[in-house]
Write an enzyme that holds these catalytic residues in place. Structure first.
Site, short mmCIF file in Angstrom:
data_model
loop_
_atom_site.label_atom_id
_atom_site.label_comp_id
_atom_site.label_asym_id
_atom_site.label_seq_id
_atom_site.Cartn_x
_atom_site.Cartn_y
_atom_site.Cartn_z
N SER A 134 0.58 -9.39 -5.88
CA SER A 134 1.74 -8.44 -5.93
C SER A 134 2.82 -8.99 -6.36
O SER A 134 3.71 -8.40 -7.04
CB SER A 134 1.89 -7.85 -4.36
OG SER A 134 2.01 -8.75 -3.59
N HIS A 190 7.34 -10.79 -3.14
CA HIS A 190 7.75 -9.85 -4.15
C HIS A 190 9.09 -9.92 -4.90
O HIS A 190 9.21 -9.83 -5.85
CB HIS A 190 8.06 -8.21 -3.48
CG HIS A 190 6.34 -7.81 -2.57
ND1 HIS A 190 6.49 -6.80 -1.96
CD2 HIS A 190 5.19 -8.16 -2.90
CE1 HIS A 190 5.32 -6.64 -1.37
NE2 HIS A 190 4.45 -7.55 -2.02
#
Length: 334
Positions: free
Chosen positions: A144, A195
């Site tokens: 991610s 992230h």
């Protein structure tokens, strides 16, 4: 970090269904290979999650730098894999076609390593400012972080438009920041710092020096794919001279043709628009002049006074009445 649920579960089945719905043949090769690697390591992991997850403690303090390589390609469970790979599928199709497979593969490799490095730096900064030692032990896995970096460059190459984050319309340029917060609120077990590291890497590429550094390190590889799809010139493989551009009718782009040299031979691929192959690319006037030169060369020194068999000669001065009469006779006799 969540416990892992390996095997063919609902998330995995939905991923395979989504992939075949798009069609593997419609997925560019680097995107497909990256998805394949992630799926393979999920179904047949080579290491335990605790042996590949990245943290300040494991990577920096214990010097286990191999975690920078492995951590992006391992996932905690099938839903973790599903959401990441579906996101990669759509981003990869757009970006790989825009940038070209070689450069996109280069981006995937660099971003996979660099998001881990930035993650470690951010966790160290948080530890220093908050005086909370738990940050150095927070361990993360998954693709991610790379996907957030790809989202930033996707918005850079395809600006404008609106993205829907959990059903709410958001301008594309702000979508990655809204998703960063929204995902953390909806799923607290996700790595907010991981992230954020991806967004930082994406900004380093689009706004900072990363793209330039990558181009320097890559040498001859172009940031637009490396195969001069729309380049204005190319180089000849034999002479080493820069060739001139000619507009291709088939592809509406510039394609090279070889410059003339005494050793070159004409081929039909070098035709100018509107000329037939047998003209050699010459206009009507140029053909006429070439024919005159050929007639003079054919005479030779031993046949200087011999007139050509075809219907013209180059006079050296005004014709006399006798020469005019003789030419008329020759024409009737022929």
């Amino acid at each position: 970090m969540r416990s892992r649920q390996r095997g063919v579960n609902l998330g995995f089945l939905l991923l395979i269904s989504q992939l075949f719905r798009v069609g593997p043949s419609n997925v560019p090769p680097v995107t497909l290979a990256t998805m394949g690697l992630n799926i393979y390591l999920f179904l047949a992991p080579q290491k335990q999650l605790l042996d590949v997850c990245i943290s300040v403690q494991n990577a920096y303090i214990y010097k286990d730098w191999t975690r920078l390589i492995f951590s992006p390609f391992y996932h905690a469970d099938d839903w973790h894999l599903y959401f990441n790979m579906v996101s990669l599928l759509w981003k990869g199709i757009k970006l790989e076609r825009r940038l070209g497979s070689p450069w996109f593969a280069y981006i995937i490799g660099v971003f996979s390593l660099l998001t881990g490095v930035v993650y470690i730096i951010l966790e160290m900064v948080l530890t220093e400012f908050t005086k909370d030692p738990s940050y150095i032990r927070q361990c993360a896995v998954g693709f991610s972080g790379v996907l957030f970096a790809l989202k930033v460059i996707n918005n850079h190459y395809f600006p404008g438009g609106v993205a829907h984050v959990f059903g709410f319309p958001v301008a594309n340029k702000y979508a990655c920041w809204v998703e960063l917060v929204a995902i953390h609120l909806v799923s607290p077990g996700t790595s907010f710092v991981g992230h954020l590291a991806g967004i930082v890497v994406g900004l380093l590429y689009t706004k900072g020096p990363l793209k330039k550094i990558m181009k320097i390190c890559a040498g001859v590889v172009s940031s637009d794919g490396g195969y001069s799809r729309g380049s204005y010139f190319n180089y000849s493989g034999y002479s080493g001279l820069r060739s001139s551009p000619r507009r291709s009718n088939a592809y509406n782009s510039y394609t090279p043709f070889n410059q003339y040299s005494p050793n070159n031979t004409y081929s039909a691929s070098n035709e100018a628009p509107g000329y037939e192959p047998y003209t050699g690319g010459l206009s009507e006037e140029e053909q006429y002049q070439a024919a005159i030169r050929a007639s003079l060369n054919d005479q030779g020194s031993g046949h200087a006074q011999r007139r050509p068999n075809y219907g013209f000669n180059i006079p050296t001065g005004p014709l006399t009445q006798e020469e005019i009469r003789q030419r008329r006779l020759n024409r009737f006799e022929g």
